[in-house]
Design a protein around this motif. Sequence first.
Motif, PDB file in Angstrom:
ATOM      1  N   VAL A   1      42.244  43.967  51.223  1.00  0.00           N
ATOM      2  CA  VAL A   1      43.086  43.204  50.309  1.00  0.00           C
ATOM      3  C   VAL A   1      43.873  44.170  49.431  1.00  0.00           C
ATOM      4  N   ASP A   2      45.137  43.828  49.186  1.00  0.00           N
ATOM      5  CA  ASP A   2      45.998  44.638  48.346  1.00  0.00           C
ATOM      6  C   ASP A   2      45.417  44.730  46.930  1.00  0.00           C
ATOM      7  N   ARG A   3      45.710  45.827  46.244  1.00  0.00           N
ATOM      8  CA  ARG A   3      45.132  46.077  44.928  1.00  0.00           C
ATOM      9  C   ARG A   3      45.571  45.032  43.908  1.00  0.00           C
ATOM     10  N   SER A   4      46.850  44.682  43.893  1.00  0.00           N
ATOM     11  CA  SER A   4      47.314  43.696  42.914  1.00  0.00           C
ATOM     12  C   SER A   4      46.795  42.290  43.237  1.00  0.00           C
ATOM     13  N   ARG A   5      46.666  41.982  44.509  1.00  0.00           N
ATOM     14  CA  ARG A   5      46.122  40.672  44.890  1.00  0.00           C
ATOM     15  C   ARG A   5      44.635  40.585  44.551  1.00  0.00           C
ATOM     16  N   SER A   6      43.919  41.706  44.646  1.00  0.00           N
ATOM     17  CA  SER A   6      42.502  41.677  44.294  1.00  0.00           C
ATOM     18  C   SER A   6      42.319  41.439  42.790  1.00  0.00           C
ATOM     19  N   LEU A   7      43.267  41.908  41.973  1.00  0.00           N
ATOM     20  CA  LEU A   7      43.203  41.609  40.546  1.00  0.00           C
ATOM     21  C   LEU A   7      43.383  40.111  40.309  1.00  0.00           C
ATOM     22  N   LEU A   8      44.335  39.512  41.001  1.00  0.00           N
ATOM     23  CA  LEU A   8      44.583  38.080  40.865  1.00  0.00           C
ATOM     24  C   LEU A   8      43.373  37.263  41.315  1.00  0.00           C
ATOM     25  N   ILE A   9      42.788  37.629  42.440  1.00  0.00           N
ATOM     26  CA  ILE A   9      41.608  36.915  42.943  1.00  0.00           C
ATOM     27  C   ILE A   9      40.426  37.102  41.994  1.00  0.00           C
ATOM     28  N   GLY A  10      40.258  38.316  41.488  1.00  0.00           N
ATOM     29  CA  GLY A  10      39.158  38.594  40.565  1.00  0.00           C
ATOM     30  C   GLY A  10      39.263  37.804  39.269  1.00  0.00           C
ATOM     31  N   ILE A  11      40.468  37.729  38.704  1.00  0.00           N
ATOM     32  CA  ILE A  11      40.655  36.977  37.468  1.00  0.00           C
ATOM     33  C   ILE A  11      40.465  35.477  37.720  1.00  0.00           C
ATOM     34  N   SER A  12      41.010  34.984  38.826  1.00  0.00           N
ATOM     35  CA  SER A  12      40.866  33.555  39.149  1.00  0.00           C
ATOM     36  C   SER A  12      39.398  33.183  39.356  1.00  0.00           C
ATOM     37  N   ALA A  13      38.674  34.009  40.077  1.00  0.00           N
ATOM     38  CA  ALA A  13      37.256  33.730  40.303  1.00  0.00           C
ATOM     39  C   ALA A  13      36.465  33.833  38.998  1.00  0.00           C
ATOM     40  N   GLY A  14      36.843  34.757  38.138  1.00  0.00           N
ATOM     41  CA  GLY A  14      36.187  34.872  36.839  1.00  0.00           C
ATOM     42  C   GLY A  14      36.402  33.646  35.972  1.00  0.00           C
ATOM     43  N   LEU A  15      37.635  33.129  35.987  1.00  0.00           N
ATOM     44  CA  LEU A  15      37.911  31.908  35.232  1.00  0.00           C
ATOM     45  C   LEU A  15      37.153  30.715  35.809  1.00  0.00           C
ATOM     46  N   THR A  16      37.031  30.681  37.119  1.00  0.00           N
ATOM     47  CA  THR A  16      36.245  29.617  37.752  1.00  0.00           C
ATOM     48  C   THR A  16      34.780  29.710  37.346  1.00  0.00           C
ATOM     49  N   ALA A  17      34.255  30.925  37.285  1.00  0.00           N
ATOM     50  CA  ALA A  17      32.861  31.110  36.868  1.00  0.00           C
ATOM     51  C   ALA A  17      32.672  30.667  35.415  1.00  0.00           C
ATOM     52  N   LEU A  18      33.615  31.004  34.551  1.00  0.00           N
ATOM     53  CA  LEU A  18      33.507  30.589  33.155  1.00  0.00           C
ATOM     54  C   LEU A  18      33.592  29.073  33.016  1.00  0.00           C
ATOM     55  N   TRP A  19      34.486  28.442  33.779  1.00  0.00           N
ATOM     56  CA  TRP A  19      34.596  26.988  33.745  1.00  0.00           C
ATOM     57  C   TRP A  19      33.295  26.342  34.238  1.00  0.00           C
ATOM     58  N   SER A  20      32.697  26.914  35.256  1.00  0.00           N
ATOM     59  CA  SER A  20      31.451  26.365  35.781  1.00  0.00           C
ATOM     60  C   SER A  20      30.318  26.498  34.761  1.00  0.00           C
ATOM     61  N   LEU A  21      30.275  27.611  34.064  1.00  0.00           N
ATOM     62  CA  LEU A  21      29.257  27.770  33.021  1.00  0.00           C
ATOM     63  C   LEU A  21      29.476  26.785  31.886  1.00  0.00           C
ATOM     64  N   TYR A  22      30.729  26.516  31.568  1.00  0.00           N
ATOM     65  CA  TYR A  22      31.070  25.516  30.562  1.00  0.00           C
ATOM     66  C   TYR A  22      30.562  24.144  30.993  1.00  0.00           C
ATOM     67  N   ARG A  23      30.765  23.815  32.264  1.00  0.00           N
ATOM     68  CA  ARG A  23      30.286  22.537  32.785  1.00  0.00           C
ATOM     69  C   ARG A  23      28.761  22.458  32.742  1.00  0.00           C
ATOM     70  N   VAL A  24      28.074  23.548  33.084  1.00  0.00           N
ATOM     71  CA  VAL A  24      26.607  23.558  33.059  1.00  0.00           C
ATOM     72  C   VAL A  24      26.109  23.354  31.628  1.00  0.00           C
ATOM     73  N   PHE A  25      26.776  23.992  30.660  1.00  0.00           N
ATOM     74  CA  PHE A  25      26.387  23.815  29.259  1.00  0.00           C
ATOM     75  C   PHE A  25      26.475  22.348  28.857  1.00  0.00           C
ATOM     76  N   TRP A  26      27.582  21.697  29.184  1.00  0.00           N
ATOM     77  CA  TRP A  26      27.746  20.301  28.808  1.00  0.00           C
ATOM     78  C   TRP A  26      26.832  19.371  29.609  1.00  0.00           C
ATOM     79  N   LEU A  27      26.482  19.746  30.805  1.00  0.00           N
ATOM     80  CA  LEU A  27      25.515  18.946  31.552  1.00  0.00           C
ATOM     81  C   LEU A  27      24.134  19.013  30.906  1.00  0.00           C
ATOM     82  N   PHE A  28      23.735  20.201  30.447  1.00  0.00           N
ATOM     83  CA  PHE A  28      22.461  20.307  29.728  1.00  0.00           C
ATOM     84  C   PHE A  28      22.497  19.497  28.433  1.00  0.00           C
ATOM     85  N   TYR A  29      23.631  19.537  27.751  1.00  0.00           N
ATOM     86  CA  TYR A  29      23.778  18.747  26.538  1.00  0.00           C
ATOM     87  C   TYR A  29      23.671  17.251  26.851  1.00  0.00           C
ATOM     88  N   SER A  30      24.341  16.823  27.903  1.00  0.00           N
ATOM     89  CA  SER A  30      24.286  15.412  28.298  1.00  0.00           C
ATOM     90  C   SER A  30      22.871  15.002  28.668  1.00  0.00           C
TER      91      SER A  30
END
Length: 87
Positions: free
Chosen positions: A15-44
Motif C-alpha cells: 500500500v502507498d505511504r499516503s494511502r496507508s495514513l488515510l486508512i490508519g486514521i480512518s480505522a482509528g476513528l472507527t475504533a474510537l467510535w466503537s469504544l464510544y458505542r461500548v461506553f454508552w451500551l454499558f451505561y444503558s
Amino acid sequence: MNTVLTRVQEQVSRVDRSRSLLIGISAGLTALWSLYRVFWLFYSMSVLSGVGYSSGSLIFSTVFWGAIAVVAGGVSAVFLIRYLKTT
C-alpha cells in the motif's frame, strides 16, 4: 522483532505511504467510535437494570462493537506503523 505476521506485512507494504495514513486514521476513528458505542451500551445496561429491565438484550451489541473496536484498532496500528516507516 516483528510484531506483524509476515503475510499481513507483505500485503500492507504494498500500500502507498499516503494511502496507508488515510486508512490508519480512518480505522482509528472507527475504533474510537466503537469504544464510544461500548461506553454508552454499558451505561444503558446499568440504567435498564436499575429500572428493573433485563439488560441481556444489549450483550450482543456490546460484544459486537467491542470486536469492531479491537479489529479497527489493530488495522489502524498496522497501517500507521507502515506510514511511519521511511522505506
